[in-house]
Design an enzyme around this catalytic site. Structure first.
Site, PDB file in Angstrom:
ATOM      1  N   CYS A   1       6.435   0.509   3.012  1.00 16.63           N
ATOM      2  CA  CYS A   1       6.445   0.578   1.518  1.00 16.63           C
ATOM      3  C   CYS A   1       5.034   0.529   1.193  1.00 16.63           C
ATOM      4  CB  CYS A   1       7.474  -0.680   1.204  1.00 16.63           C
ATOM      5  SG  CYS A   1       6.957  -2.262   1.630  1.00 16.63           S
ATOM      6  N   LYS A   2       4.677   0.250   0.019  1.00 16.67           N
ATOM      7  CA  LYS A   2       3.315   0.166  -0.549  1.00 16.67           C
ATOM      8  C   LYS A   2       2.408  -0.730   0.276  1.00 16.67           C
ATOM      9  CE  LYS A   2       0.882   0.062  -4.768  1.00 16.67           C
ATOM     10  NZ  LYS A   2      -0.214  -0.916  -4.503  1.00 16.67           N
TER      11      LYS A   2
END
Length: 153
Positions: free
Chosen positions: A88-89
């Site tokens: 994810c980020k």
């Protein structure tokens, strides 16, 4: 620092910057990427299969409904000899929750033990409060099904 953190021999977790670094993916022989975000890019390697789980890192998001699908997708890649990357980020909350759910389901681990493995691999791992309670719900779900499986044998 760009790095893919090894959760198991076949499962890695990272942030999106590392996930889009083709050298890292090739070195780790990643065959399948799960992108647990709405906006983060995918790596541009043709040979890597991808799956997007479109959730924000927000406690009110329903990540629970993806646990089963992601866990099974990871497991089928592992069974066929491939390696998976979940990201994810920041590689903290969403991806950590998915990796934890996978370990609970396919390695029959408790939430505590599964998260311990993820946290050891990636010390910044910290699912938000909403995802944590969804993992607790998933643990109950798995335990119920595990007992059903045992009693039906």
């Amino acid at each position: 620092m760009l790095t893919l953190c090894r959760v198991t021999d076949s499962l890695f977790i990272s942030n999106s910057r590392s996930a889009c670094n083709e050298n890292l993916l090739v070195q780790a022989r990643i065959a399948f990427c799960i992108n647990v975000s709405r906006q983060q890019p995918f790596p541009s390697l043709q040979q890597v299969r991808t799956l997007r789980i479109p959730v924000f890192d927000d406690p009110s998001e329903d990540l629970y409904r993806y646990f089963e699908h992601c866990s099974n997708a990871i497991e089928s890649t592992v069974q066929s000899g491939g390696k998976c990357l979940v990201y994810c980020k920041n590689g903290r909350s969403r991806s950590a929750a998915i990796c934890t759910a996978y370990l609970m389901k396919h390695q029959n681990l408790s939430l505590k033990d599964a998260f311990e493995i993820v946290k050891t691999a990636r010390p910044v791992a910290e699912p938000n409060a909403g995802f944590w309670s969804q993992l607790q719900k998933y643990e109950e779900h798995l335990q119920m099904h595990h007992q059903v499986d045992l009693s039906s044998k």
